[in-house]
Design a protein around this motif. Structure first.
Motif, PDB file in Angstrom:
ATOM      1  N   PHE A 177       0.870  -1.181   0.000  1.00  0.00           N
ATOM      2  CA  PHE A 177       0.000   0.000   0.000  1.00  0.00           C
ATOM      3  C   PHE A 177       0.903   1.225   0.000  1.00  0.00           C
ATOM      4  O   PHE A 177       1.858   1.287   0.762  1.00  0.00           O
ATOM      5  CB  PHE A 177      -0.903   0.004   1.235  1.00  0.00           C
ATOM      6  N   GLU A 178       0.605   2.194  -0.865  1.00  0.00           N
ATOM      7  CA  GLU A 178       1.380   3.426  -0.921  1.00  0.00           C
ATOM      8  C   GLU A 178       0.517   4.593  -0.476  1.00  0.00           C
ATOM      9  O   GLU A 178      -0.360   5.037  -1.212  1.00  0.00           O
ATOM     10  CB  GLU A 178       1.908   3.660  -2.338  1.00  0.00           C
ATOM     11  N   PRO A 179       0.750   5.100   0.751  1.00  0.00           N
ATOM     12  CA  PRO A 179      -0.064   6.218   1.243  1.00  0.00           C
ATOM     13  C   PRO A 179       0.264   7.514   0.507  1.00  0.00           C
ATOM     14  O   PRO A 179       1.394   7.730   0.063  1.00  0.00           O
ATOM     15  CB  PRO A 179       0.330   6.310   2.713  1.00  0.00           C
ATOM     16  N   ILE A 180      -0.747   8.371   0.368  1.00  0.00           N
ATOM     17  CA  ILE A 180      -0.580   9.670  -0.276  1.00  0.00           C
ATOM     18  C   ILE A 180      -0.423  10.732   0.810  1.00  0.00           C
ATOM     19  O   ILE A 180      -1.337  10.963   1.595  1.00  0.00           O
ATOM     20  CB  ILE A 180      -1.786  10.005  -1.172  1.00  0.00           C
ATOM     21  N   ASN A 181       0.741  11.335   0.887  1.00  0.00           N
ATOM     22  CA  ASN A 181       1.044  12.398   1.851  1.00  0.00           C
ATOM     23  C   ASN A 181       0.623  12.056   3.283  1.00  0.00           C
ATOM     24  O   ASN A 181      -0.192  12.757   3.879  1.00  0.00           O
ATOM     25  CB  ASN A 181       0.388  13.718   1.424  1.00  0.00           C
ATOM     26  N   PRO A 182       1.159  11.003   3.864  1.00  0.00           N
ATOM     27  CA  PRO A 182       0.767  10.658   5.234  1.00  0.00           C
ATOM     28  C   PRO A 182       1.248  11.716   6.238  1.00  0.00           C
ATOM     29  O   PRO A 182       2.360  12.216   6.145  1.00  0.00           O
ATOM     30  CB  PRO A 182       1.457   9.322   5.480  1.00  0.00           C
ATOM     31  N   ILE A 183       0.361  12.058   7.148  1.00  0.00           N
ATOM     32  CA  ILE A 183       0.656  13.034   8.192  1.00  0.00           C
ATOM     33  C   ILE A 183       0.471  12.347   9.536  1.00  0.00           C
ATOM     34  O   ILE A 183      -0.577  11.739   9.789  1.00  0.00           O
ATOM     35  CB  ILE A 183      -0.286  14.249   8.093  1.00  0.00           C
TER      36      ILE A 183
ATOM     37  N   HIS B 166      -2.874  10.218   8.981  1.00  0.00           N
ATOM     38  CA  HIS B 166      -3.977  10.605   8.106  1.00  0.00           C
ATOM     39  C   HIS B 166      -3.381  10.825   6.725  1.00  0.00           C
ATOM     40  O   HIS B 166      -2.335  11.461   6.592  1.00  0.00           O
ATOM     41  CB  HIS B 166      -4.627  11.896   8.617  1.00  0.00           C
ATOM     42  N   CYS B 167      -4.030  10.302   5.708  1.00  0.00           N
ATOM     43  CA  CYS B 167      -3.533  10.441   4.338  1.00  0.00           C
ATOM     44  C   CYS B 167      -4.422  11.390   3.550  1.00  0.00           C
ATOM     45  O   CYS B 167      -5.597  11.558   3.860  1.00  0.00           O
ATOM     46  CB  CYS B 167      -3.513   9.093   3.633  1.00  0.00           C
ATOM     47  N   ALA B 168      -3.856  11.942   2.491  1.00  0.00           N
ATOM     48  CA  ALA B 168      -4.583  12.888   1.645  1.00  0.00           C
ATOM     49  C   ALA B 168      -5.808  12.256   0.990  1.00  0.00           C
ATOM     50  O   ALA B 168      -6.715  12.956   0.571  1.00  0.00           O
ATOM     51  CB  ALA B 168      -3.654  13.460   0.582  1.00  0.00           C
ATOM     52  N   ASP B 169      -5.832  10.956   0.903  1.00  0.00           N
ATOM     53  CA  ASP B 169      -6.968  10.270   0.277  1.00  0.00           C
ATOM     54  C   ASP B 169      -8.038   9.882   1.305  1.00  0.00           C
ATOM     55  O   ASP B 169      -8.779   8.930   1.101  1.00  0.00           O
ATOM     56  CB  ASP B 169      -6.497   9.061  -0.527  1.00  0.00           C
ATOM     57  N   SER B 170      -8.108  10.619   2.420  1.00  0.00           N
ATOM     58  CA  SER B 170      -9.118  10.427   3.479  1.00  0.00           C
ATOM     59  C   SER B 170      -9.069   9.040   4.115  1.00  0.00           C
ATOM     60  O   SER B 170     -10.097   8.477   4.472  1.00  0.00           O
ATOM     61  CB  SER B 170     -10.527  10.715   2.951  1.00  0.00           C
ATOM     62  N   LEU B 171      -7.878   8.532   4.239  1.00  0.00           N
ATOM     63  CA  LEU B 171      -7.695   7.248   4.898  1.00  0.00           C
ATOM     64  C   LEU B 171      -6.872   7.420   6.158  1.00  0.00           C
ATOM     65  O   LEU B 171      -6.061   8.340   6.264  1.00  0.00           O
ATOM     66  CB  LEU B 171      -6.995   6.254   3.967  1.00  0.00           C
ATOM     67  N   ALA B 172      -7.074   6.529   7.097  1.00  0.00           N
ATOM     68  CA  ALA B 172      -6.273   6.479   8.315  1.00  0.00           C
ATOM     69  C   ALA B 172      -5.405   5.227   8.246  1.00  0.00           C
ATOM     70  O   ALA B 172      -5.845   4.183   7.768  1.00  0.00           O
ATOM     71  CB  ALA B 172      -7.165   6.422   9.544  1.00  0.00           C
ATOM     72  N   ILE B 173      -4.186   5.362   8.714  1.00  0.00           N
ATOM     73  CA  ILE B 173      -3.251   4.236   8.757  1.00  0.00           C
ATOM     74  C   ILE B 173      -2.830   4.045  10.200  1.00  0.00           C
ATOM     75  O   ILE B 173      -2.454   4.998  10.868  1.00  0.00           O
ATOM     76  CB  ILE B 173      -2.002   4.520   7.908  1.00  0.00           C
TER      77      ILE B 173
ATOM     78  N   ARG C 256      -8.000   2.194   7.062  1.00  0.00           N
ATOM     79  CA  ARG C 256      -9.457   2.361   7.095  1.00  0.00           C
ATOM     80  C   ARG C 256      -9.800   3.812   6.823  1.00  0.00           C
ATOM     81  O   ARG C 256      -8.938   4.673   6.744  1.00  0.00           O
ATOM     82  CB  ARG C 256     -10.030   1.891   8.424  1.00  0.00           C
ATOM     83  N   GLU C 257     -11.074   4.075   6.692  1.00  0.00           N
ATOM     84  CA  GLU C 257     -11.562   5.425   6.469  1.00  0.00           C
ATOM     85  C   GLU C 257     -11.138   6.332   7.628  1.00  0.00           C
ATOM     86  O   GLU C 257     -11.186   5.925   8.788  1.00  0.00           O
ATOM     87  CB  GLU C 257     -13.092   5.366   6.375  1.00  0.00           C
ATOM     88  N   PHE C 258     -10.736   7.555   7.309  1.00  0.00           N
ATOM     89  CA  PHE C 258     -10.377   8.516   8.352  1.00  0.00           C
ATOM     90  C   PHE C 258     -11.631   9.271   8.763  1.00  0.00           C
ATOM     91  O   PHE C 258     -12.328   9.848   7.931  1.00  0.00           O
ATOM     92  CB  PHE C 258      -9.322   9.503   7.841  1.00  0.00           C
ATOM     93  N   VAL C 259     -11.930   9.242  10.051  1.00  0.00           N
ATOM     94  CA  VAL C 259     -13.090   9.942  10.591  1.00  0.00           C
ATOM     95  C   VAL C 259     -12.607  10.905  11.658  1.00  0.00           C
ATOM     96  O   VAL C 259     -11.873  10.516  12.571  1.00  0.00           O
ATOM     97  CB  VAL C 259     -14.112   8.949  11.203  1.00  0.00           C
TER      98      VAL C 259
END
Length: 127
Positions: free
Chosen positions: A10-16, A28-35, A98-101
């Motif tokens: 999995f390649e996260p987009i701009n993980p913060i 939190h990733c730019a694609d509204s996902l949580a890691i 998973r989805e970032f909420v």
């Protein structure tokens, strides 16, 4: 039990980096996902992630209002900021995606928010 190398990449987009929790590091990733990355790249933490992933799927597809699960993956350690040094030697880390909420932990809610949270909790339990 899966081995880290057997997990799909999995390649996260701009993980913060967001937080350090009781079980690991959250991004939190730019694609509204949580890691979520476990505390250490050891087998017992991978087992915990597998169990959490299974529970997430059961809750979500059972109709409970939880973040939508994406799955269990391996992510290049170098792509995640603020990971401890021992991760840099491992190459890849296991991660629950998973989805970032946006929300707050129960202990950080005001008394009024806790009453509302308890009410919503009862509704979910009774589903």
């Amino acid at each position: 039990m899966a081995l880290i190398d057997a997990l799909p990449p999995f390649e996260p987009i701009n993980p913060i980096y967001v937080d350090f929790g009781a079980e690991g590091y959250v991004y939190h990733c730019a694609d509204s996902l949580a890691i979520k990355v476990p505390l250490a790249p050891f087998d017992q933490y991978l087992v915990r992630l597998e169990n959490e992933n299974t529970i997430n799927y059961r809750l979500y597809f059972g109709g409970v209002a939880v973040p939508q699960p994406v799955g269990l993956f391996r992510i290049a350690a170098a792509s995640l900021p603020t990971l401890p040094a021992f991760y840099s030697n491992s190459g890849y880390v296991p991660a629950l995606v998973r989805e970032f909420v946006i929300g707050k932990e129960y202990n950080n809610l005001t008394d009024v928010q806790k009453v509302k949270a308890k009410s919503l909790h009862k509704i979910e339990i009774n589903r």
